[in-house]
Design a protein around this motif. Structure first.
Motif, PDB file in Angstrom:
ATOM      1  N   ALA A 118       0.771  -0.997  -0.325  1.00  0.00           N
ATOM      2  CA  ALA A 118       0.371  -0.218   0.447  1.00  0.00           C
ATOM      3  C   ALA A 118       1.079   1.022   0.157  1.00  0.00           C
ATOM      4  N   VAL A 119       1.866   1.250   0.477  1.00  0.00           N
ATOM      5  CA  VAL A 119       3.187   2.583   0.977  1.00  0.00           C
ATOM      6  C   VAL A 119       3.017   2.568  -0.257  1.00  0.00           C
ATOM      7  N   TYR A 120       3.949   1.107  -0.967  1.00  0.00           N
ATOM      8  CA  TYR A 120       4.609   1.841  -2.394  1.00  0.00           C
ATOM      9  C   TYR A 120       3.949   2.015  -3.725  1.00  0.00           C
ATOM     10  N   VAL A 121       2.525   1.464  -3.548  1.00  0.00           N
ATOM     11  CA  VAL A 121       0.830   1.776  -4.177  1.00  0.00           C
ATOM     12  C   VAL A 121       1.228   3.225  -4.684  1.00  0.00           C
ATOM     13  N   GLN A 122       0.851   3.950  -2.974  1.00  0.00           N
ATOM     14  CA  GLN A 122       0.669   4.857  -2.902  1.00  0.00           C
ATOM     15  C   GLN A 122       1.492   6.499  -3.557  1.00  0.00           C
ATOM     16  N   THR A 123       2.686   5.911  -3.442  1.00  0.00           N
ATOM     17  CA  THR A 123       4.378   6.461  -3.473  1.00  0.00           C
ATOM     18  C   THR A 123       5.743   6.470  -4.577  1.00  0.00           C
ATOM     19  N   GLU A 124       6.454   6.945  -5.237  1.00  0.00           N
ATOM     20  CA  GLU A 124       7.073   5.892  -5.991  1.00  0.00           C
ATOM     21  C   GLU A 124       8.388   6.324  -4.800  1.00  0.00           C
ATOM     22  N   ASP A 125       8.338   7.491  -4.044  1.00  0.00           N
ATOM     23  CA  ASP A 125       9.483   7.137  -2.648  1.00  0.00           C
ATOM     24  C   ASP A 125       8.745   7.628  -1.092  1.00  0.00           C
ATOM     25  N   PRO A 126       9.204   6.327  -0.697  1.00  0.00           N
ATOM     26  CA  PRO A 126       8.265   5.850   0.585  1.00  0.00           C
ATOM     27  C   PRO A 126       8.949   6.729   1.832  1.00  0.00           C
ATOM     28  N   VAL A 127      10.114   6.962   1.624  1.00  0.00           N
ATOM     29  CA  VAL A 127      10.879   7.355   2.004  1.00  0.00           C
ATOM     30  C   VAL A 127      10.136   9.763   2.249  1.00  0.00           C
ATOM     31  N   GLU A 128      10.060   9.988   1.147  1.00  0.00           N
ATOM     32  CA  GLU A 128       9.673  11.461   0.883  1.00  0.00           C
ATOM     33  C   GLU A 128       8.631  10.989   1.844  1.00  0.00           C
ATOM     34  N   LEU A 129       7.427  10.198   1.698  1.00  0.00           N
ATOM     35  CA  LEU A 129       5.867  10.226   2.308  1.00  0.00           C
ATOM     36  C   LEU A 129       6.480  10.534   3.604  1.00  0.00           C
ATOM     37  N   TRP A 130       7.483   9.295   4.184  1.00  0.00           N
ATOM     38  CA  TRP A 130       7.593   9.673   5.601  1.00  0.00           C
ATOM     39  C   TRP A 130       7.653  10.738   6.300  1.00  0.00           C
ATOM     40  N   LEU A 131       8.777  11.078   5.874  1.00  0.00           N
ATOM     41  CA  LEU A 131       9.611  13.184   5.803  1.00  0.00           C
ATOM     42  C   LEU A 131       8.353  13.752   5.629  1.00  0.00           C
ATOM     43  N   GLU A 132       6.862  13.593   5.101  1.00  0.00           N
ATOM     44  CA  GLU A 132       6.048  14.925   4.936  1.00  0.00           C
ATOM     45  C   GLU A 132       4.918  14.784   6.605  1.00  0.00           C
ATOM     46  N   LEU A 133       4.659  13.403   6.630  1.00  0.00           N
ATOM     47  CA  LEU A 133       4.406  13.004   7.323  1.00  0.00           C
ATOM     48  C   LEU A 133       5.323  13.404   9.320  1.00  0.00           C
ATOM     49  N   LEU A 134       6.407  12.561   9.372  1.00  0.00           N
ATOM     50  CA  LEU A 134       8.003  12.871  10.699  1.00  0.00           C
ATOM     51  C   LEU A 134       7.847  14.414  11.142  1.00  0.00           C
ATOM     52  N   LYS A 135       8.425  15.228   9.432  1.00  0.00           N
ATOM     53  CA  LYS A 135       8.590  16.392   9.908  1.00  0.00           C
ATOM     54  C   LYS A 135       7.426  17.320  10.740  1.00  0.00           C
ATOM     55  N   PRO A 136       6.286  17.858  10.431  1.00  0.00           N
ATOM     56  CA  PRO A 136       6.069  18.349  11.753  1.00  0.00           C
ATOM     57  C   PRO A 136       5.847  17.166  12.916  1.00  0.00           C
ATOM     58  N   LEU A 137       6.024  16.693  13.761  1.00  0.00           N
ATOM     59  CA  LEU A 137       6.672  16.336  14.828  1.00  0.00           C
ATOM     60  C   LEU A 137       8.051  16.326  15.296  1.00  0.00           C
ATOM     61  N   TRP A 138       8.704  16.376  14.187  1.00  0.00           N
ATOM     62  CA  TRP A 138      10.688  16.483  14.608  1.00  0.00           C
ATOM     63  C   TRP A 138      10.507  17.901  15.240  1.00  0.00           C
ATOM     64  N   GLU A 139      10.151  18.520  14.314  1.00  0.00           N
ATOM     65  CA  GLU A 139      10.779  20.495  14.331  1.00  0.00           C
ATOM     66  C   GLU A 139       9.595  20.554  15.649  1.00  0.00           C
ATOM     67  N   ASN A 140       8.079  19.426  16.229  1.00  0.00           N
ATOM     68  CA  ASN A 140       8.301  20.391  17.683  1.00  0.00           C
ATOM     69  C   ASN A 140       8.672  19.703  18.467  1.00  0.00           C
ATOM     70  N   LEU A 141       9.734  18.439  18.351  1.00  0.00           N
ATOM     71  CA  LEU A 141       9.995  17.944  19.171  1.00  0.00           C
ATOM     72  C   LEU A 141      12.281  18.696  19.390  1.00  0.00           C
ATOM     73  N   PHE A 142      12.375  19.256  17.997  1.00  0.00           N
ATOM     74  CA  PHE A 142      13.313  19.942  18.579  1.00  0.00           C
ATOM     75  C   PHE A 142      13.609  20.474  17.081  1.00  0.00           C
ATOM     76  N   PRO A 143      12.775  21.748  17.895  1.00  0.00           N
ATOM     77  CA  PRO A 143      12.795  23.129  17.172  1.00  0.00           C
ATOM     78  C   PRO A 143      14.318  23.609  16.503  1.00  0.00           C
ATOM     79  N   ALA A 144      14.645  23.912  15.661  1.00  0.00           N
ATOM     80  CA  ALA A 144      15.726  25.052  14.622  1.00  0.00           C
ATOM     81  C   ALA A 144      16.378  26.241  15.851  1.00  0.00           C
ATOM     82  N   ALA A 145      17.480  26.478  15.903  1.00  0.00           N
ATOM     83  CA  ALA A 145      17.771  27.271  16.817  1.00  0.00           C
ATOM     84  C   ALA A 145      17.520  28.608  15.955  1.00  0.00           C
ATOM     85  N   GLU A 146      16.958  29.467  16.913  1.00  0.00           N
ATOM     86  CA  GLU A 146      17.056  30.692  16.702  1.00  0.00           C
ATOM     87  C   GLU A 146      17.769  31.835  15.678  1.00  0.00           C
TER      88      GLU A 146
END
Length: 311
Positions: A118-146
């Motif tokens: 299902a993941v491979y059918v939905q997207t040609e690059d699963p890594v990019e799909l997970w990046l889109e899903l994980l990036k908001p969570l990651w930015e909340n946990l590890f905010p960039a420097a000021e």
């Protein structure tokens, strides 16, 4: 737990209530979903596939209504419930029909494969799909420097690199987690059934769990390819290997339980094993999985039995 199992077996409405309530609790405590699946599987194992489907239908209506009242839409909770209940219902039906825990545990891999497909059918690059899903969570946990911080560029680049590494493992890890969730739900249901109607029955079945050699050869082939290809390993190969690890882990755990059953202090044995699994993860889990893979050919339990008889 025995009381909960007995309540589930009082009737379809009681089973549906337990499955629905536990599903809603699982939105806050994800591991509770195993018990929700087990409620459906127990009814199916004991009373048949029709009763299991009725429980799923009633639970789906109830969870949809509650989901609508809670979040304004029945679809999220309903979809979550059906994705959990229907596969475990199918596995319980297969176990009831075949009376083979070995076959059922291996057949459950099919649902993990469906997740990967299902993941491979939905997207040609699963890594990019997970990046889109994980990036908001990651930015909340590890905010960039000021702004104005000289280390900002280095910090952002480091975070992106770590996040991409995590995303590369997500498809296989998600499929493996889904597989393990279904199997554990089935195991709990079979244990409940044994507690109510056939004491110690599940323990005997689990200690005898064995994987076919075909999957053993597949596991060895994937490990060898992983070692030789290194960083160039294809994503799909990594995903398949991650999916197989829980299967071999379960067989390794069955071997350890069989060894413990023949020990004088088996409770201490098992407590030690599970403490190691908790405090030495993931290394302990990988060692147990390797034990399960080796057991496909070595058959430690048979050798142990012969050794005991010789004495």
């Amino acid at each position: 737990m025995r009381g909960l199992a007995a309540f589930i077996m009082r009737g379809r409405s009681q089973a549906a209530m337990v499955a629905t309530v536990l599903l809603l609790l699982a939105l806050l405590l994800p591991l509770v979903s195993i018990l929700s699946a087990a409620a459906v599987a127990l009814v199916t194992l004991r009373k048949g596939s029709t009763d299991g489907l009725v429980v799923i239908g009633v639970s789906a209506v109830a969870s949809g209504v509650l989901g609508y009242l809670a979040v304004g839409s029945p679809l999220p909770v309903l979809a979550y419930g059906l994705m959990l209940w229907l596969p475990v219902w199918a596995l319980a039906w297969l176990l009831r029909a075949s009376r083979s825990l070995d076959l059922t545990v291996q057949a459950a891999l099919g649902f993990g494969l469906l997740v990967i497909l299902a993941v491979y059918v939905q997207t040609e690059d699963p890594v990019e799909l997970w990046l889109e899903l994980l990036k908001p969570l990651w930015e909340n946990l590890f905010p960039a420097a000021e702004p104005g911080d000289g280390s900002q560029g280095q910090t952002v680049q480091f975070d992106e690199g770590i996040l991409r590494q995590v995303a590369a493992w997500m498809t296989g890890a998600f499929a493996a987690g889904f597989y393990l969730q279904l199997v554990l739900g089935l195991f709990v249901a079979r244990w409940w059934q044994a507690v109510l109607y056939h004491p110690a029955g599940f323990g005997t079945e689990f200690r005898a769990l064995r994987i076919g050699r075909l999957l053993g050869y597949l596991g060895v082939a994937l490990v060898v390819l992983w070692v030789f290809l290194g960083a160039a390993v294809p994503d799909w190969l990594r995903d398949l290997l991650l999916l197989l690890i829980p299967l071999f882990f379960l067989q390794g755990l069955a071997v350890l339980h069989a060894l413990a059953a023949q020990a004088a202090n088996k409770r201490i044995w098992l407590v030690t094993v599970y403490l190691l699994l908790v405090f030495a993860m993931p290394h302990a889990e990988l060692l147990v999985a390797l034990l399960g893979l080796a057991d496909v050919w070595v058959n430690f339990r048979t050798r142990l039995g012969r050794s005991d008889k010789s004495h």
